[in-house]
Design a protein around this motif. Structure first.
Motif, PDB file in Angstrom:
ATOM      1  N   PRO A  78      -0.704 -22.047  -0.822  1.00 20.07           N
ATOM      2  CA  PRO A  78      -2.155 -22.272  -0.777  1.00 20.07           C
ATOM      3  C   PRO A  78      -2.851 -21.226   0.092  1.00 20.07           C
ATOM      4  CG  PRO A  78      -1.075 -23.819   0.684  1.00 20.07           C
ATOM      5  CD  PRO A  78       0.024 -23.001   0.046  1.00 20.07           C
ATOM      6  N   THR A  79      -2.831 -20.002  -0.397  1.00 17.39           N
ATOM      7  CA  THR A  79      -3.498 -18.903   0.325  1.00 17.39           C
ATOM      8  C   THR A  79      -4.810 -18.542  -0.368  1.00 17.39           C
ATOM      9  OG1 THR A  79      -2.049 -17.440  -0.930  1.00 17.39           O
ATOM     10  CG2 THR A  79      -1.436 -17.854   1.348  1.00 17.39           C
ATOM     11  N   GLY A  80      -5.226 -19.349  -1.331  1.00 16.73           N
ATOM     12  CA  GLY A  80      -6.465 -19.113  -2.072  1.00 16.73           C
ATOM     13  C   GLY A  80      -6.355 -19.835  -3.396  1.00 16.73           C
ATOM     14  N   GLY A 132      -2.801 -14.269 -13.066  1.00 19.82           N
ATOM     15  CA  GLY A 132      -1.380 -13.895 -12.930  1.00 19.82           C
ATOM     16  C   GLY A 132      -0.523 -15.151 -12.806  1.00 19.82           C
ATOM     17  N   HIS A 133      -0.989 -16.109 -12.017  1.00 20.14           N
ATOM     18  CA  HIS A 133      -0.276 -17.388 -11.920  1.00 20.14           C
ATOM     19  C   HIS A 133      -0.255 -18.083 -13.272  1.00 20.14           C
ATOM     20  CE1 HIS A 133      -1.847 -17.129  -7.637  1.00 20.14           C
ATOM     21  NE2 HIS A 133      -0.545 -17.053  -7.522  1.00 20.14           N
ATOM     22  N   TYR A 134      -1.380 -17.976 -13.959  1.00 20.95           N
ATOM     23  CA  TYR A 134      -1.491 -18.684 -15.239  1.00 20.95           C
ATOM     24  C   TYR A 134      -0.428 -18.205 -16.233  1.00 20.95           C
ATOM     25  CZ  TYR A 134      -3.345 -20.679 -19.478  1.00 20.95           C
ATOM     26  OH  TYR A 134      -3.469 -21.382 -20.654  1.00 20.95           O
ATOM     27  N   GLU A 147       8.365 -13.016 -12.045  1.00 17.23           N
ATOM     28  CA  GLU A 147       9.548 -12.179 -11.808  1.00 17.23           C
ATOM     29  C   GLU A 147       9.808 -11.899 -10.324  1.00 17.23           C
ATOM     30  OE1 GLU A 147      10.740  -8.099 -14.056  1.00 17.23           O
ATOM     31  OE2 GLU A 147       8.887  -8.126 -12.926  1.00 17.23           O
ATOM     32  N   ASP A 148       8.742 -11.866  -9.509  1.00 23.48           N
ATOM     33  CA  ASP A 148       8.920 -11.552  -8.084  1.00 23.48           C
ATOM     34  C   ASP A 148       9.765 -12.594  -7.357  1.00 23.48           C
ATOM     35  OD1 ASP A 148       6.716 -13.384  -8.429  1.00 23.48           O
ATOM     36  OD2 ASP A 148       6.186 -13.043  -6.331  1.00 23.48           O
ATOM     37  N   GLN A 149       9.989 -13.751  -8.007  1.00 23.22           N
ATOM     38  CA  GLN A 149      10.749 -14.814  -7.343  1.00 23.22           C
ATOM     39  C   GLN A 149      12.257 -14.749  -7.608  1.00 23.22           C
ATOM     40  OE1 GLN A 149       9.467 -17.029  -5.078  1.00 23.22           O
ATOM     41  NE2 GLN A 149       7.808 -15.539  -5.291  1.00 23.22           N
ATOM     42  N   ARG A 188       4.842 -10.045 -14.389  1.00 21.32           N
ATOM     43  CA  ARG A 188       4.201  -9.600 -13.150  1.00 21.32           C
ATOM     44  C   ARG A 188       2.889  -8.956 -13.554  1.00 21.32           C
ATOM     45  NH1 ARG A 188       7.017  -7.315  -8.138  1.00 21.32           N
ATOM     46  NH2 ARG A 188       8.830  -8.014  -9.279  1.00 21.32           N
ATOM     47  N   LEU A 189       1.860  -9.758 -13.650  1.00 23.01           N
ATOM     48  CA  LEU A 189       0.574  -9.236 -14.117  1.00 23.01           C
ATOM     49  C   LEU A 189      -0.015  -8.318 -13.043  1.00 23.01           C
ATOM     50  CD1 LEU A 189      -1.015  -9.944 -16.775  1.00 23.01           C
ATOM     51  CD2 LEU A 189      -2.612 -11.136 -15.275  1.00 23.01           C
ATOM     52  N   PRO A 190      -0.440  -7.106 -13.404  1.00 25.18           N
ATOM     53  CA  PRO A 190      -1.025  -6.227 -12.385  1.00 25.18           C
ATOM     54  C   PRO A 190      -2.415  -6.705 -11.937  1.00 25.18           C
ATOM     55  CG  PRO A 190      -1.107  -5.176 -14.553  1.00 25.18           C
ATOM     56  CD  PRO A 190      -0.406  -6.484 -14.737  1.00 25.18           C
ATOM     57  N   GLU A 219       0.458  -2.994  -8.871  1.00 22.39           N
ATOM     58  CA  GLU A 219       1.458  -3.540  -9.805  1.00 22.39           C
ATOM     59  C   GLU A 219       1.474  -5.070  -9.832  1.00 22.39           C
ATOM     60  OE1 GLU A 219       5.488  -2.687  -8.788  1.00 22.39           O
ATOM     61  OE2 GLU A 219       5.315  -3.859  -6.954  1.00 22.39           O
ATOM     62  N   LYS A 220       0.879  -5.734  -8.839  1.00 23.92           N
ATOM     63  CA  LYS A 220       0.859  -7.202  -8.861  1.00 23.92           C
ATOM     64  C   LYS A 220      -0.506  -7.752  -8.481  1.00 23.92           C
ATOM     65  CE  LYS A 220       3.280 -11.228  -6.928  1.00 23.92           C
ATOM     66  NZ  LYS A 220       2.215 -11.847  -6.162  1.00 23.92           N
ATOM     67  N   MET A 221      -1.022  -8.625  -9.330  1.00 26.75           N
ATOM     68  CA  MET A 221      -2.212  -9.382  -8.946  1.00 26.75           C
ATOM     69  C   MET A 221      -1.763 -10.383  -7.905  1.00 26.75           C
ATOM     70  SD  MET A 221      -4.802 -11.631 -11.343  1.00 26.75           S
ATOM     71  CE  MET A 221      -5.518 -10.209 -12.126  1.00 26.75           C
ATOM     72  N   SER A 222      -2.453 -10.425  -6.767  1.00 28.18           N
ATOM     73  CA  SER A 222      -1.982 -11.281  -5.683  1.00 28.18           C
ATOM     74  C   SER A 222      -3.153 -11.754  -4.845  1.00 28.18           C
ATOM     75  CB  SER A 222      -0.983 -10.495  -4.828  1.00 28.18           C
ATOM     76  OG  SER A 222      -0.803 -11.120  -3.593  1.00 28.18           O
ATOM     77  N   LYS A 223      -3.117 -13.045  -4.508  1.00 26.19           N
ATOM     78  CA  LYS A 223      -4.190 -13.626  -3.691  1.00 26.19           C
ATOM     79  C   LYS A 223      -4.382 -12.828  -2.413  1.00 26.19           C
ATOM     80  CE  LYS A 223      -2.289 -18.136  -4.398  1.00 26.19           C
ATOM     81  NZ  LYS A 223      -1.044 -18.057  -3.633  1.00 26.19           N
ATOM     82  N   SER A 224      -3.264 -12.415  -1.813  1.00 22.51           N
ATOM     83  CA  SER A 224      -3.373 -11.743  -0.523  1.00 22.51           C
ATOM     84  C   SER A 224      -3.991 -10.358  -0.638  1.00 22.51           C
ATOM     85  CB  SER A 224      -2.000 -11.625   0.136  1.00 22.51           C
ATOM     86  OG  SER A 224      -1.486 -12.901   0.337  1.00 22.51           O
ATOM     87  N   ILE A 225      -3.874  -9.738  -1.809  1.00 21.56           N
ATOM     88  CA  ILE A 225      -4.467  -8.408  -1.978  1.00 21.56           C
ATOM     89  C   ILE A 225      -5.931  -8.548  -2.399  1.00 21.56           C
ATOM     90  CG2 ILE A 225      -4.247  -6.161  -3.154  1.00 21.56           C
ATOM     91  CD1 ILE A 225      -1.301  -6.752  -3.592  1.00 21.56           C
TER      92      ILE A 225
HETATM   93  P1  ATP Z   1       0.347 -14.551  -2.021  1.00 22.03           P
HETATM   94  O1  ATP Z   1      -0.324 -13.230  -2.084  1.00 22.03           O
HETATM   95  O2  ATP Z   1      -0.206 -15.491  -1.021  1.00 22.03           O
HETATM   96  O3  ATP Z   1       1.850 -14.450  -1.953  1.00 22.03           O
HETATM   97  P2  ATP Z   1       0.517 -14.835  -4.853  1.00 22.03           P
HETATM   98  O4  ATP Z   1      -0.678 -14.430  -5.633  1.00 22.03           O
HETATM   99  O5  ATP Z   1       1.693 -13.926  -4.799  1.00 22.03           O
HETATM  100  O6  ATP Z   1       0.004 -15.243  -3.420  1.00 22.03           O
HETATM  101  P3  ATP Z   1       2.241 -17.118  -4.918  1.00 22.03           P
HETATM  102  O7  ATP Z   1       1.710 -18.447  -4.487  1.00 22.03           O
HETATM  103  O8  ATP Z   1       3.091 -16.347  -3.973  1.00 22.03           O
HETATM  104  O9  ATP Z   1       1.003 -16.224  -5.400  1.00 22.03           O
HETATM  105  O10 ATP Z   1       3.048 -17.270  -6.285  1.00 22.03           O
HETATM  106  C1  ATP Z   1       3.081 -18.480  -7.027  1.00 22.03           C
HETATM  107  C2  ATP Z   1       3.767 -18.279  -8.359  1.00 22.03           C
HETATM  108  O11 ATP Z   1       3.004 -17.426  -9.207  1.00 22.03           O
HETATM  109  C3  ATP Z   1       5.149 -17.632  -8.271  1.00 22.03           C
HETATM  110  O12 ATP Z   1       5.966 -18.239  -9.240  1.00 22.03           O
HETATM  111  C4  ATP Z   1       4.902 -16.196  -8.625  1.00 22.03           C
HETATM  112  O13 ATP Z   1       6.033 -15.599  -9.201  1.00 22.03           O
HETATM  113  C5  ATP Z   1       3.783 -16.334  -9.644  1.00 22.03           C
HETATM  114  N1  ATP Z   1       2.916 -15.138  -9.622  1.00 22.03           N
HETATM  115  C6  ATP Z   1       2.155 -14.744  -8.594  1.00 22.03           C
HETATM  116  N2  ATP Z   1       1.499 -13.592  -8.890  1.00 22.03           N
HETATM  117  C7  ATP Z   1       1.872 -13.275 -10.161  1.00 22.03           C
HETATM  118  C8  ATP Z   1       1.544 -12.206 -11.051  1.00 22.03           C
HETATM  119  N3  ATP Z   1       0.709 -11.241 -10.685  1.00 22.03           N
HETATM  120  N4  ATP Z   1       2.099 -12.183 -12.287  1.00 22.03           N
HETATM  121  C9  ATP Z   1       2.960 -13.172 -12.672  1.00 22.03           C
HETATM  122  N5  ATP Z   1       3.312 -14.206 -11.876  1.00 22.03           N
HETATM  123  C10 ATP Z   1       2.784 -14.277 -10.640  1.00 22.03           C
END
Ligand code: ATP
Ligand code: MG
Length: 347
Positions: A12-14, A19-21, A154-156, A194-196, A202-208
């Protein structure tokens, strides 16, 4: 699916993003609807989120219900899925403490996901031990529920490999098959692994913060899609598909139906790709199509989310019931673990 136990979770960082979807939520909904599993747990990993947000506890606290809303909005059903909060399950840190003894220090710092996450965060030289340790606590999360199927991006994978190593070490040393080995359930679509990010990372990410969120309104989505940087070229010059974020998103999101609705000049993505690489299609048109496609997927999710958002009591009730159930299951596994280890003196 009978005999399977599914577990997964999010930090729960946002709010959750597209990407999660495509990476995990869609697979979860599919597995939920196919049914036949023995149990399905979805964990909100607040304790893990605190490992790199210790100075930002409000963000984590406020994101817990946001993440639950995202789950419900995509169609996960509290009647079929147990939602729980990690910090509310006390057996998890206890299991983590025992598992730490099976993992060499060198192994933890070699974890490629941990390494790349450290590189993108602002820790400097002060990486918290809790952060380095989170793959081990993730092994506790998974094994406490004897989960074998883990729908994740895939990052997991490196985390699941670490979990399997702990399971094997435990079962070998204590000569009991208490813990269960798990495997990832990855999306079949390659672009979804791993959605960009919208910034090309290369990764969509809440923290970025390079995300299109499930809760974004139509105007925000349009702005974000338009902001995606594409390769500069003359309007009629051939387009390049490699590392083209627009087409990676289309790979993840569109189907033949999207063409009927929003781009009837083409029948499917292969046709569009051919025409794009031949030249004559500008990125503005692709962005318009992508915007229509993403909006089509997100509109019903956003509407369901808005309808649920007001009922905070109901959300907390779902979490508190789920956390209670999760405690019962995890405590039972902890008791088995302690029995196997012979640290059950007062039974
Ligand atoms: P944080 O930046 O806080 O780590 P995050 O966006 O990486 O957040 P997580 O909560 O770490 O999200 O990941 C939750 C789930 O979503 C995991 O199974 C992870 O593999 C998947 N996931 C996260 N980002 C992506 C992405 N860009 N593409 C595909 N799957 C993703
Ligand atoms: Mg992450």
């Amino acid at each position: 699916m009978k005999g399977n136990i599914i577990l997964t979770g999010d930090r729960p960082t946002g709010r959750l993003h597209i990407g999660h979807y495509v990476g995990s939520l869609k697979e979860r909904v599919r597995m939920q609807n196919e049914g036949g599993y023995d149990a399905f747990y979805v964990m909100i990993a607040d304790a893990q989120a605190l490992t790199d947000n210790a100075e930002n506890p409000e963000k984590i606290r406020n994101s817990v219900t946001e993440v639950l809303l995202d789950y419900l909005a995509v169609g996960l059903d509290p009647e079929r899925v147990t939602f729980f909060v990690q910090s509310g399950v006390t057996a998890l840190p206890e299991l983590t403490a025992y598992y730490m003894n099976f993992v060499p220090y060198s192994r933890v710092v070699r974890n490629p996901t941990v390494k790349s996450e450290i590189a993108t965060k602002d820790f400097g030289r002060s990486v918290p031990i809790g952060f380095i340790n989170y793959p081990i606590s993730q092994a506790a999360d998974i094994t406490a529920f004897k989960a074998n199927l883990i729908p994740v991006g895939e990052d997991q994978e490196p985390m699941l490999e670490q979990t399997r190593e702990i399971v094997r070490a435990f079962n070998r040393i204590y000569k009991k098959n208490v813990l269960v080995e798990c495997e990832a359930v990855l999306p079949k679509n390659k672009a979804s692994l791993r959605l960009p990010g919208t910034d090309g990372n290369e990764k969509m990410s809440k923290s970025i913060g390079n995300c299109i969120y499930l809760a974004d309104d139509a105007a925000t989505i349009k702005k974000k899609v338009n902001s995606i940087v594409t390769f500069p070229r003359e309007i009629n010059a051939p387009g390049i598909l490699e590392n083209n974020v627009l087409f990676i998103y289309l790979d993840a999101f569109c189907d033949d139906e999207s063409f009927v609705k929003f781009y009837p000049e083409f029948e499917n993505l292969d046709e569009l790709k051919k025409a794009y690489t031949a030249g004559g299609i500008g990125d503005g048109r692709i962005k318009q199509f992508l915007n229509d496609v993403i909006n089509d997927v997100l509109t019903p999710i956003r509407e369901r989310r808005e309808a649920l958002a007001g009922d905070v009591d109901k959300l907390m009730d779902i979490l508190s019931k789920g956390t209670k159930k999760a405690n019962e299951v995890a405590n039972a596994t902890l008791a088995e673990v302690k029995d196997a280890m012979g640290i059950n003196y007062f039974k």
